[in-house]
Design an enzyme around this catalytic site. Structure first.
Site, mmCIF file in Angstrom:
data_model
loop_
_atom_site.group_PDB
_atom_site.id
_atom_site.type_symbol
_atom_site.label_atom_id
_atom_site.label_comp_id
_atom_site.label_asym_id
_atom_site.label_seq_id
_atom_site.Cartn_x
_atom_site.Cartn_y
_atom_site.Cartn_z
ATOM 1 N N GLU A 94 0.837 -1.207 0.000
ATOM 2 C CA GLU A 94 0.000 0.000 0.000
ATOM 3 C C GLU A 94 0.871 1.255 0.000
ATOM 4 O OE1 GLU A 94 -3.655 1.211 2.923
ATOM 5 O OE2 GLU A 94 -1.831 0.559 3.892
ATOM 6 N N HIS A 130 2.356 4.651 1.067
ATOM 7 C CA HIS A 130 2.510 5.324 2.361
ATOM 8 C C HIS A 130 3.192 6.677 2.133
ATOM 9 C CE1 HIS A 130 1.420 1.468 4.160
ATOM 10 N NE2 HIS A 130 1.297 2.075 5.325
ATOM 11 N N ASP A 186 3.060 -2.014 6.074
ATOM 12 C CA ASP A 186 2.148 -2.817 6.903
ATOM 13 C C ASP A 186 2.638 -4.260 7.049
ATOM 14 O OD1 ASP A 186 0.794 -0.445 6.759
ATOM 15 O OD2 ASP A 186 -1.093 -1.298 6.039
ATOM 16 N N HIS A 193 -2.678 -3.915 9.071
ATOM 17 C CA HIS A 193 -3.355 -3.082 8.058
ATOM 18 C C HIS A 193 -4.801 -2.946 8.519
ATOM 19 C CE1 HIS A 193 -4.628 -1.571 4.137
ATOM 20 N NE2 HIS A 193 -5.397 -2.628 3.933
ATOM 21 N N GLU A 229 -7.692 -2.225 7.616
ATOM 22 C CA GLU A 229 -8.888 -2.726 6.935
ATOM 23 C C GLU A 229 -9.022 -4.251 6.957
ATOM 24 O OE1 GLU A 229 -6.719 -0.519 5.978
ATOM 25 O OE2 GLU A 229 -7.633 1.155 4.906
ATOM 26 N N HIS A 231 -2.355 6.347 9.357
ATOM 27 C CA HIS A 231 -1.769 5.829 8.122
ATOM 28 C C HIS A 231 -0.615 6.724 7.641
ATOM 29 C CE1 HIS A 231 -1.362 4.010 4.233
ATOM 30 N NE2 HIS A 231 -1.501 5.185 3.666
ATOM 31 N N GLU A 267 3.706 4.687 12.337
ATOM 32 C CA GLU A 267 4.332 3.834 11.314
ATOM 33 C C GLU A 267 5.699 4.374 10.904
ATOM 34 O OE1 GLU A 267 0.829 1.510 8.952
ATOM 35 O OE2 GLU A 267 1.264 3.510 8.212
HETATM 36 ZN ZN ZN Z 1 0.267 1.370 7.021
HETATM 37 MN MN MN Z 2 -2.594 -0.025 5.853
#
Ligand code: ZN
Ligand code: MN
Length: 261
Positions: free
Chosen positions: A33, A35, A44, A119, A121, A176, A181
């Site tokens: 994904e 970032h 993630d 992650h 979701e 996010h 992170e």
């Molecule tokens: Zn992430």
């Molecule tokens: Mn994520």
């Protein structure tokens, strides 16, 4: 061969011996994904592998390879699956992958399994995959498998949040590519972060202000131009160390409580 907590770096005979001694098997679940422009897309999956590996080490466990793709990034927690680079699975695919891996690990002898999510979701799809795997296993006559599910950020306690977010915390959904992170990446994978790539002209509108509902098809204008949902500028390696240590300690406590490890 060096000793390793990671299943992929272990020979199968060592793995069997560990399972025979009731070792806990951890399965990290990540995503591929975007970032923002300051971090690689592995965040993630790689962070969760490192967090699961550190936790497994403390409880004499084994860390399997991560599921490196995740469910569709959503605008309110990951910027959205329309963004280039974000490469997502349908929910039914993720459920199937979790179900297969969970069943296979249990058939090989694991009785205590931890799915560690990284992650936002993914969570309910992992839950469903685990439940279906346990149903499959019961049909095979295996009824003594226990599985825990967790997202590692849920183990960062309020005191730590107050310390690390003196200007207020906007919630894990908006984290996010934010301070958590980015700080963990600075600690664990410094070569995959570049703080100089935080371009203040691009990193605007943060923390993101999003509606309290979802809309499909996605309205790209709702996602901040950087793809981040909160500003990573205050991230440091030291914060990463605090976050990792607190989360790992609290996950170990929860696992010991549940599994009596
Ligand atoms: Zn992430
Ligand atoms: Mn994520």
């Amino acid at each position: 061969m060096k000793d390793s907590v990671y299943m992929a770096e272990m020979d199968a005979f060592t793995y069997r011996e560990k399972l025979a001694k009731d070792a806990i098997v951890f399965v990290p679940v990540g995503a591929l994904e975007q970032h923002g422009s300051h971090m690689a897309m592995c965040v993630d999956a790689y962070l969760t592998k490192a967090m699961a590996g550190a936790t497994a080490e403390k409880v004499g466990g084994i860390c399997a390879e991560p599921i490196i793709y995740g469910f569709k990034s959503q605008q309110r927690s990951g910027g959205g699956f329309h963004l280039t680079g974000t490469t997502s699975l349908d929910g039914s695919t993720l459920i199937a992958i979790v179900r297969d891996i969970c069943r296979n690990i249990a058939e090989d002898g694991a009785r205590k399994i931890v799915f560690m999510n990284g992650h936002y979701e993914n969570y309910q799809f992992v839950y469903e995959g685990v439940d279906l795997a346990l149903r499959d296993l019961r049909m095979e006559g295996i009824d003594d498998v226990e599985v825990m599910l967790m997202s590692y950020w849920d183990f960062v306690d309020d005191k730590t949040i107050e310390e690390l977010y003196p200007e207020g915390f906007t919630g894990w959904d908006l984290e996010h590519a934010g301070v958590m992170e980015t700080s963990l990446m600075l600690l664990l994978y410094p070569d995959l972060v570049d703080m100089d790539r935080i371009d203040e002209e691009l990193y605007v509108g943060l923390p993101a202000v999003l509606p309290n509902y979802d809309v499909l098809p996605i309205k790209p204008e709702y996602t901040p131009p950087s793809g981040c949902l909160s500003h990573p500028g205050a991230s440091t390696k030291e914060k990463g160390e605090i976050l990792r240590d607190v989360a790992v300690k609290n996950m170990v406590d929860a696992i010991e409580k549940e599994f009596g490890a």
